[in-house]
Design an enzyme around this catalytic site. Structure first.
Site, PDB file in Angstrom:
ATOM      1  N   THR A  25     -13.416  54.514   3.254  1.00 57.38           N
ATOM      2  CA  THR A  25     -12.666  55.717   3.571  1.00 57.38           C
ATOM      3  C   THR A  25     -12.799  56.497   2.127  1.00 57.38           C
ATOM      4  O   THR A  25     -12.712  56.062   1.198  1.00 57.38           O
ATOM      5  CB  THR A  25     -11.130  55.450   3.877  1.00 57.38           C
ATOM      6  N   ASP A  26     -12.647  57.971   2.447  1.00 60.08           N
ATOM      7  CA  ASP A  26     -12.642  58.865   1.079  1.00 60.08           C
ATOM      8  C   ASP A  26     -11.330  59.331   0.921  1.00 60.08           C
ATOM      9  O   ASP A  26     -11.192  60.069   0.153  1.00 60.08           O
ATOM     10  CB  ASP A  26     -13.632  59.912   1.271  1.00 60.08           C
ATOM     11  N   LYS A  27     -10.273  58.799   1.791  1.00 60.26           N
ATOM     12  CA  LYS A  27      -8.871  59.114   1.408  1.00 60.26           C
ATOM     13  C   LYS A  27      -8.110  58.017   0.712  1.00 60.26           C
ATOM     14  O   LYS A  27      -7.238  57.636   1.189  1.00 60.26           O
ATOM     15  CB  LYS A  27      -8.314  59.505   2.813  1.00 60.26           C
ATOM     16  N   THR A  28      -8.580  57.532  -0.432  1.00 60.36           N
ATOM     17  CA  THR A  28      -7.942  56.487  -1.022  1.00 60.36           C
ATOM     18  C   THR A  28      -6.882  56.842  -1.620  1.00 60.36           C
ATOM     19  O   THR A  28      -5.560  55.980  -1.412  1.00 60.36           O
ATOM     20  CB  THR A  28      -8.931  56.061  -2.360  1.00 60.36           C
TER      21      THR A  28
END
Length: 372
Positions: A362-365
């Site tokens: 994911t790029d929404k850490t």
């Protein structure tokens, strides 16, 4: 009802100098001049649409609501639990036990042993109890999720004929002028024309958990990144604004996501794949052993009827009757513990899927680890 002091009002072209759109199929509502947008939608920022216009547009475009995905009936859902996966193997074992009992009575012409009858009834009861329990658990989670949807406000403030009205959200049409205040759910995809410190929570759409400030000026070519747009079903968390409706219902960004999601093919969970593999293995093994003993019994003169009973008995004996209730209870207990942490599951198999997850890409850490 009046909108509070206006801090921003766009009366100039966007920063990229894009003129009025030449095609309605291009998503340029956030780029073109406002006077060009008003002309395209045949509306006015100070007068709005007339009631006649609104009724005509509603008749053409339908209600401002996302078309729900086709749902299976409750009876179909229930029977899927009874005949799906491992339950199907137990049902087959139950039928074979009934057949063995009938053959015993017919072959001897007298009432035979009732052990096969008892086994058939127990297996059938086991499938029914487990199916009812699993259906109840999933139906309860589904009911909770449906209750969340009911919490959304059903009315919004719209300017029509120069007057402000409270109307059902479903009756909004393209070209309506709407007021959105803090705490409201954005009723459609809107182009912001007046802004007073307006911020929205776009987490349901883009995953950004921080409130996103809005503006009357276009800031990006991508409408999802442009600050002069607010989108259907997102939440206003601060300030207020006035906007013109540019898309409704299934044509909104959220409606597009729902449509793509509905086209996604359902994939079996890791647990379902393992169960299918186990059923194939145990069925092949049981039938092979049963056939071997059947041939041996016939060759030794035991008679066809008794040899067939041996065949059925061996196949039934190799079915692990306790596996299904054990699996259901374990998944249910895990789901209950997760429910205490506000985590709901539509299907019990999803509990095992979450437990078997080792890597999440994911790029929404920040959203996952710090809720930012």
């Amino acid at each position: 009802m009046q909108i509070p002091q206006v801090l921003e009002e766009d009366t100039s072209p966007c920063q990229d100098g894009v003129g009025a759109a030449t095609s309605h199929t291009v998503e340029d509502e956030h780029l073109i001049r406002l006077d060009g947008l008003y002309a395209r939608l045949n509306t006015s920022p100070d007068y709005g649409l007339t009631e006649v216009q609104a009724r005509n547009l509603y008749a053409v475009n339908g209600p401002n609501a996302i078309t729900p995905l086709q749902q299976r009936s409750e009876i179909v859902k229930f029977f899927r639990h009874l005949v799906g996966g491992f339950s199907l193997l137990l049902l087959a074992a139950s039928v074979l036990s009934f057949v063995a009992y009938a053959i015993q009575i017919y072959a001897d012409n007298i009432p035979g042993t009732v052990l096969n009858l008892y086994l058939a009834i127990i297996l059938l009861g086991l499938v029914l109890v487990t199916g009812v329990f699993t259906y109840y658990q999933e139906a309860k989670s589904e009911k909770i999720m449906k209750n969340f949807i009911k919490l959304a406000p059903k009315r919004t403030t719209v300017l029509r004929g120069g007057e402000l009205y409270e109307v059902p959200v479903e009756e909004l049409v393209v070209g309506d002028i709407v007021d959105v205040n803090s705490g409201d759910i954005v009723p459609a995809d809107i182009r912001i024309i007046r802004n007073n410190g307006f911020k929205v929570d776009n987490s349901s759409l883009t995953g950004e958990s921080d409130p996103q400030p809005r503006s009357v000026f276009s800031t990006a070519l991508n409408p999802l990144e442009s600050k002069n747009m607010a989108f259907f079903s997102t939440c206003a968390v601060e300030g207020n604004c006035r906007g013109v409706v540019v898309r409704t219902g299934d044509r909104t960004k959220m409606g597009g996501i729902a449509r793509v999601t509905g086209m996604t093919l359902a994939e079996k969970s890791p647990l379902a794949k393992e169960i299918d593999h186990f059923i194939t293995f145990i069925t092949t093994f049981a039938v092979t052993i049963g056939v071997i003993f059947f041939v041996v019994a016939v060759a030794t003169g035991s008679g066809f009827a008794y040899a067939f009973i041996y065949l059925i008995g061996i196949i039934t004996a190799n079915v692990p009757e306790g596996l299904l209730p054990t699996l259901t209870v374990c998944l249910t207990l895990a789901a209950q513990r997760l429910k205490a942490r506000n985590c709901l599951f539509f299907k019990l198999e999803a509990v095992e899927t979450l437990g078997s997850t080792s890597v999440i890409c994911t790029d929404k850490t920040g959203t996952l680890t710090a809720n930012k």
